[in-house]
Design a protein around this motif. Structure first.
Motif, mmCIF file in Angstrom:
data_model
loop_
_atom_site.group_PDB
_atom_site.id
_atom_site.type_symbol
_atom_site.label_atom_id
_atom_site.label_comp_id
_atom_site.label_asym_id
_atom_site.label_seq_id
_atom_site.Cartn_x
_atom_site.Cartn_y
_atom_site.Cartn_z
ATOM 1 N N CYS A 251 -15.881 -3.376 10.167
ATOM 2 C CA CYS A 251 -15.547 -2.242 9.864
ATOM 3 C C CYS A 251 -15.660 -1.367 11.075
ATOM 4 O O CYS A 251 -14.799 -0.236 11.256
ATOM 5 N N GLY A 252 -16.552 -1.670 11.881
ATOM 6 C CA GLY A 252 -16.671 -0.805 13.191
ATOM 7 C C GLY A 252 -16.761 0.577 12.885
ATOM 8 O O GLY A 252 -17.447 0.934 11.908
ATOM 9 N N ALA A 253 -16.170 1.589 13.610
ATOM 10 C CA ALA A 253 -16.390 3.060 13.341
ATOM 11 C C ALA A 253 -15.203 3.536 12.343
ATOM 12 O O ALA A 253 -15.299 4.639 12.052
ATOM 13 N N CYS A 254 -14.619 2.656 11.524
ATOM 14 C CA CYS A 254 -13.418 2.858 10.710
ATOM 15 C C CYS A 254 -14.099 3.751 9.676
ATOM 16 O O CYS A 254 -15.065 3.230 9.046
ATOM 17 N N ARG A 255 -13.714 4.724 9.184
ATOM 18 C CA ARG A 255 -14.087 5.706 7.982
ATOM 19 C C ARG A 255 -12.738 5.849 7.156
ATOM 20 O O ARG A 255 -13.215 6.839 5.950
ATOM 21 N N PRO B 292 -7.621 -0.813 6.363
ATOM 22 C CA PRO B 292 -6.683 -1.535 7.327
ATOM 23 C C PRO B 292 -6.691 -2.902 7.124
ATOM 24 O O PRO B 292 -5.497 -3.585 6.914
ATOM 25 N N TRP B 293 -7.851 -3.317 6.622
ATOM 26 C CA TRP B 293 -7.947 -5.096 6.285
ATOM 27 C C TRP B 293 -7.086 -5.576 5.170
ATOM 28 O O TRP B 293 -6.541 -6.639 4.889
ATOM 29 N N ASN B 294 -6.677 -4.316 4.066
ATOM 30 C CA ASN B 294 -5.723 -4.933 3.021
ATOM 31 C C ASN B 294 -4.438 -5.093 3.348
ATOM 32 O O ASN B 294 -3.612 -5.494 2.537
ATOM 33 N N LYS B 295 -3.872 -4.915 4.787
ATOM 34 C CA LYS B 295 -2.597 -5.323 5.076
ATOM 35 C C LYS B 295 -2.594 -7.024 4.880
ATOM 36 O O LYS B 295 -1.446 -7.627 4.933
ATOM 37 N N PHE B 296 -3.801 -7.650 4.831
ATOM 38 C CA PHE B 296 -4.011 -9.119 4.756
ATOM 39 C C PHE B 296 -4.202 -9.256 3.262
ATOM 40 O O PHE B 296 -4.459 -10.818 3.253
ATOM 41 N N ALA B 297 -3.958 -8.765 2.241
ATOM 42 C CA ALA B 297 -4.236 -8.663 0.985
ATOM 43 C C ALA B 297 -3.477 -9.981 0.506
ATOM 44 O O ALA B 297 -2.276 -10.103 0.779
ATOM 45 N N GLN B 298 -3.951 -10.959 -0.344
ATOM 46 C CA GLN B 298 -3.327 -12.038 -0.737
ATOM 47 C C GLN B 298 -2.823 -11.959 -2.054
ATOM 48 O O GLN B 298 -3.501 -11.184 -3.094
ATOM 49 N N ARG B 299 -1.525 -12.709 -2.450
ATOM 50 C CA ARG B 299 -1.003 -12.790 -3.945
ATOM 51 C C ARG B 299 -2.080 -13.572 -4.601
ATOM 52 O O ARG B 299 -2.577 -14.453 -4.331
ATOM 53 N N GLY C 157 -8.505 -9.124 2.847
ATOM 54 C CA GLY C 157 -8.842 -7.565 2.576
ATOM 55 C C GLY C 157 -9.919 -7.673 1.440
ATOM 56 O O GLY C 157 -11.057 -8.303 1.551
ATOM 57 N N SER C 158 -9.864 -6.605 0.420
ATOM 58 C CA SER C 158 -10.562 -6.625 -0.651
ATOM 59 C C SER C 158 -9.941 -6.599 -2.054
ATOM 60 O O SER C 158 -10.721 -6.505 -3.078
ATOM 61 N N THR C 159 -8.587 -7.207 -2.190
ATOM 62 C CA THR C 159 -8.041 -7.255 -3.372
ATOM 63 C C THR C 159 -8.347 -8.509 -4.072
ATOM 64 O O THR C 159 -7.537 -9.327 -4.345
ATOM 65 N N PHE C 160 -9.717 -8.643 -4.438
ATOM 66 C CA PHE C 160 -10.041 -9.862 -5.155
ATOM 67 C C PHE C 160 -11.149 -9.931 -6.007
ATOM 68 O O PHE C 160 -11.861 -8.679 -5.985
ATOM 69 N N GLN D 66 0.716 -1.050 0.073
ATOM 70 C CA GLN D 66 -0.036 -0.061 0.004
ATOM 71 C C GLN D 66 0.821 1.062 0.154
ATOM 72 O O GLN D 66 0.697 2.324 -0.657
ATOM 73 N N ALA D 67 1.923 1.251 0.728
ATOM 74 C CA ALA D 67 2.818 2.539 0.790
ATOM 75 C C ALA D 67 3.580 2.683 -0.569
ATOM 76 O O ALA D 67 3.644 3.688 -1.071
ATOM 77 N N VAL D 68 3.875 1.685 -1.394
ATOM 78 C CA VAL D 68 4.357 1.834 -2.528
ATOM 79 C C VAL D 68 3.496 2.274 -3.372
ATOM 80 O O VAL D 68 3.671 3.287 -4.373
ATOM 81 N N GLU D 69 2.235 1.929 -3.351
ATOM 82 C CA GLU D 69 1.109 2.475 -4.311
ATOM 83 C C GLU D 69 0.639 4.235 -3.882
ATOM 84 O O GLU D 69 0.508 4.929 -4.822
ATOM 85 N N TRP D 70 0.730 4.212 -2.545
ATOM 86 C CA TRP D 70 0.628 5.658 -2.231
ATOM 87 C C TRP D 70 1.870 6.482 -2.559
ATOM 88 O O TRP D 70 1.441 7.667 -3.059
ATOM 89 N N ALA D 71 3.021 5.902 -2.682
ATOM 90 C CA ALA D 71 4.224 6.682 -3.243
ATOM 91 C C ALA D 71 3.899 7.184 -4.618
ATOM 92 O O ALA D 71 4.431 8.392 -5.037
ATOM 93 N N ARG D 72 3.417 6.407 -5.651
ATOM 94 C CA ARG D 72 3.298 6.492 -6.827
ATOM 95 C C ARG D 72 2.299 7.726 -7.025
ATOM 96 O O ARG D 72 2.405 8.353 -8.035
ATOM 97 N N LEU D 73 1.158 7.674 -6.154
ATOM 98 C CA LEU D 73 0.182 8.725 -6.448
ATOM 99 C C LEU D 73 0.661 10.198 -5.897
ATOM 100 O O LEU D 73 0.158 11.043 -6.422
#
Length: 370
Positions: free
Chosen positions: A190-194, A251-258, A166-169, A83-90
């Motif tokens: 998701c709880g209170a996460c926005r 935050p759930w995408n720290k568990f994204a799978q290859r 996460g959601s990368t599928f 995710q950090a790599v993608e943020w850096a590209r943006l």
């Protein structure tokens, strides 16, 4: 189901479930979304109406829906910190940001063929059955069905979320006419996460699980075939095909799978390209390098429209600060490339006027607003 899961895993799927076809409780929400015009120019959404929430009307005889997810993060993506790599590209004005899912082969082709094989194996196991397979290709409430089958839950960005992935599928479905045992849904986490809502560049997530497609960058760069609204252009940054921001923020995408299949490996031409590199593609090059890619369907003119907006945003980003020698050179090259296009357009017909309007807008961004 154990045998079906084993076959699904062999075919590259990460999870399957089985949902009932009674989606009546989802109908009011669907109709309210359409009534508010949130589908934009996707007129097929309205024309299909409630058939999207009624599987047995779409495919008569359907009594169950097998849902499947297939992870798509390319093998070349870092196991941690992607995710950090993608943020850096943006944050790099000259970089071209293409949504992660579109950097490899068209998922429609990949999932449809493998779902077909899975259905054939099921038929061989239990005998003749009626079925049809779908992957984002028909009026199907994919996320609703997947959430009811336990594959995940609907996040506030409307995408399906999984605690394990996460959601990368991608999602796919097999409509069947046999009463397979149902799988249980999971609770939402998701709880209170926005984070997804707050991070959306255009504030397209107008409420929890409510997206106004007319403001969504994915819609604007892919589905929308007219001029991009001028007020939204500065918010698009360097995103030229799709947008991953809500997924990058989750935050759930720290568990994204290859990905388990090689089809979603990044194509060399889309491995961290610059805007200038992609702008220089003529139509023949665009068609050759996007063959078998989901990108091809937007066409060369829309591709150039999107890149012109991104280059305008790059010129705006460089407008009010002292530039390094490399940045000054890139700025000059962009201006020259845009002006060269106006002198010798690479698209014709109605599309030429539309791209030209975006090119003129881009060139105007090098000057401070009056």
């Amino acid at each position: 189901m154990a045998q079906l899961r084993q076959w699904a895993t062999t075919l590259g799927f990460s999870q399957i479930g089985v949902a009932d076809v009674d989606l009546s409780s989802a109908e009011p929400g669907l109709m309210a979304w359409l009534a508010r015009g949130f589908h934009g120019e996707m007129r097929y959404m309205a024309s299909h109406g409630l058939k999207r929430a009624r599987p047995a009307e779409l495919v008569p005889g359907t009594v169950r829906v097998i849902t499947a997810r297939m992870d798509y993060l390319p093998a070349s993506v870092a196991a941690e910190g992607w995710q950090a790599v993608e943020w850096a590209r943006l944050q790099r004005p000259d970089a071209a940001a293409v949504s992660m899912y579109a950097r490899g082969r068209d998922y429609h082709k990949v999932l449809r063929a493998r779902l077909q094989k899975l259905a054939d194996q099921l038929a061989a196991l239990i005998g003749p059955l009626g079925y049809r397979v779908f992957t984002d290709s028909a009026p199907v409430l994919e996320v609703e069905l997947a959430s009811r089958s336990g594959v995940g839950w609907r996040g506030k960005h409307t995408l399906l979320l999984s605690r394990e992935a996460g959601s990368t599928f991608f999602l796919g479905e097999i409509y069947v006419d046999v009463p397979l045992p149902l799988t249980e849904p999971v609770t939402a986490h998701c709880g209170a996460c926005r984070s997804c809502m707050d991070m959306c560049p255009t504030q397209a997530i107008v409420g929890e699980r409510q997206v106004d497609a007319r403001r969504c960058i994915s819609y604007l760069t892919i589905e929308h075939d007219g001029p991009i609204p001028a007020e939204l252009r500065p918010l698009m940054g360097n995103r030229i095909y799709g947008c991953d921001d809500c997924q990058l923020a989750c935050p759930w995408n720290k568990f994204a799978q290859r990905a388990r299949v090689p089809d979603f490996d990044v194509r060399p031409a889309l491995n961290d390209p610059t805007l200038l590199q992609l702008w220089r593609w003529d139509e023949a090059t665009f068609l050759r390098l996007t063959e078998g890619s989901p990108i091809r369907r937007i066409g060369h003119a829309r591709w150039q429209r999107n890149i012109a907006v991104a280059m305008g945003n790059a010129l705006a980003a460089w407008r009010d600060r002292v530039l390094t020698a490399d940045e000054a050179s890139l700025r000059a090259q962009m201006v020259q490339a845009l002006q060269a296009w106006l002198a010798a357009p690479t698209v014709t017909g109605e599309a030429q006027a539309q791209v030209a309007e975006h090119v003129h807008w881009a060139l105007a961004q090098q000057h401070a607003p009056q």
